[in-house]
Design a protein around this motif. Structure first.
Motif, PDB file in Angstrom:
ATOM      1  N   THR A   1       0.858  -1.178   0.000  1.00  0.00           N
ATOM      2  CA  THR A   1       0.000   0.000   0.000  1.00  0.00           C
ATOM      3  C   THR A   1       0.894   1.228   0.000  1.00  0.00           C
ATOM      4  OG1 THR A   1      -1.609  -1.221   1.326  1.00  0.00           O
ATOM      5  CG2 THR A   1      -1.884   1.163   1.197  1.00  0.00           C
ATOM      6  N   SER A   2       0.647   2.151  -0.940  1.00  0.00           N
ATOM      7  CA  SER A   2       1.473   3.346  -1.061  1.00  0.00           C
ATOM      8  C   SER A   2       0.662   4.594  -0.765  1.00  0.00           C
ATOM      9  CB  SER A   2       2.052   3.454  -2.470  1.00  0.00           C
ATOM     10  OG  SER A   2       2.900   2.365  -2.732  1.00  0.00           O
ATOM     11  N   PHE A   3       1.343   5.570  -0.173  1.00  0.00           N
ATOM     12  CA  PHE A   3       0.750   6.868   0.124  1.00  0.00           C
ATOM     13  C   PHE A   3       1.665   7.936  -0.465  1.00  0.00           C
ATOM     14  CE2 PHE A   3      -0.513   3.979   3.488  1.00  0.00           C
ATOM     15  CZ  PHE A   3      -1.878   4.159   3.512  1.00  0.00           C
TER      16      PHE A   3
ATOM     17  N   ALA B   1       7.140  10.128   6.044  1.00  0.00           N
ATOM     18  CA  ALA B   1       7.089   8.735   6.490  1.00  0.00           C
ATOM     19  C   ALA B   1       6.796   8.656   7.983  1.00  0.00           C
ATOM     20  CB  ALA B   1       8.395   8.024   6.163  1.00  0.00           C
ATOM     21  N   LEU B   2       7.425   9.514   8.770  1.00  0.00           N
ATOM     22  CA  LEU B   2       7.172   9.547  10.208  1.00  0.00           C
ATOM     23  C   LEU B   2       5.709   9.846  10.486  1.00  0.00           C
ATOM     24  CD1 LEU B   2       8.192   9.556  13.157  1.00  0.00           C
ATOM     25  CD2 LEU B   2       8.698  11.986  12.854  1.00  0.00           C
ATOM     26  N   GLU B   3       5.155  10.829   9.795  1.00  0.00           N
ATOM     27  CA  GLU B   3       3.746  11.178   9.973  1.00  0.00           C
ATOM     28  C   GLU B   3       2.832  10.004   9.613  1.00  0.00           C
ATOM     29  OE1 GLU B   3       3.244  14.657   7.569  1.00  0.00           O
ATOM     30  OE2 GLU B   3       4.223  15.969   9.035  1.00  0.00           O
ATOM     31  N   LYS B   4       3.181   9.271   8.559  1.00  0.00           N
ATOM     32  CA  LYS B   4       2.349   8.132   8.148  1.00  0.00           C
ATOM     33  C   LYS B   4       2.409   6.994   9.170  1.00  0.00           C
ATOM     34  CE  LYS B   4       0.328   9.751   4.754  1.00  0.00           C
ATOM     35  NZ  LYS B   4      -1.108   9.967   4.873  1.00  0.00           N
ATOM     36  N   ILE B   5       3.589   6.738   9.725  1.00  0.00           N
ATOM     37  CA  ILE B   5       3.699   5.684  10.737  1.00  0.00           C
ATOM     38  C   ILE B   5       2.897   6.070  11.973  1.00  0.00           C
ATOM     39  CG2 ILE B   5       5.264   4.473  12.305  1.00  0.00           C
ATOM     40  CD1 ILE B   5       7.402   4.677  10.108  1.00  0.00           C
TER      41      ILE B   5
END
Length: 132
Positions: free
Chosen positions: A95-97, A109-113
């Motif tokens: 799954t990609s954002f 990436a930090l925000e997505k985690i």
């Protein structure tokens, strides 16, 4: 995975995430920007459900220069009772954002985690990446 920050103490970021250089870079970024507590809490929330599933983080950029964060889900192979190594897992789904604006890929990436871990396992992002 052990990460050593500039203060000469080690922090552990393990659990559901498989080792990748991108994950190490995100954890280092979190330590440098005093966000590791949030990252670690997100990791604990993610780790609380779907015990056999593992995730791998990849960071890239699309042709327009926007950061793209991909979570690849791995599940144990059907003939494996207890998964000990990467050979015991099979890739299940990626799954990609993509960011809506140009920004630091590590911050994105930090925000997505962190978002993945907020309210896990009940939030929609967690359901999309890990569950479904």
């Amino acid at each position: 995975m052990q990460i050593q920050n500039t203060n000469n103490y080690q922090t552990a970021f393990q659990a559901k995430f498989l080792h990748s250089n991108d994950l190490k870079r995100v954890a280092d970024y979190a330590v440098e920007h005093n966000k590791f507590a949030k990252l670690n809490q997100a990791r604990k929330n993610i780790d609380s459900a779907f015990l056999l599933t593992r995730l791998k983080l990849n960071i890239s950029q699309n042709s327009d220069g926007y950061p793209v964060v991909s979570f690849t889900r791995y599940v144990p192979k059907k003939n494996v009772n207890i998964a000990y190594s990467m050979d015991d897992f099979a890739e299940s789904k990626t799954t990609s954002f993509t960011a809506s604006q140009k920004m630091n890929p590590l911050k994105f990436a930090l925000e997505k985690i962190i978002k993945l871990g907020n309210g896990a396992p009940k939030n929609n992002m967690f359901k999309t990446v890990v569950k479904d």
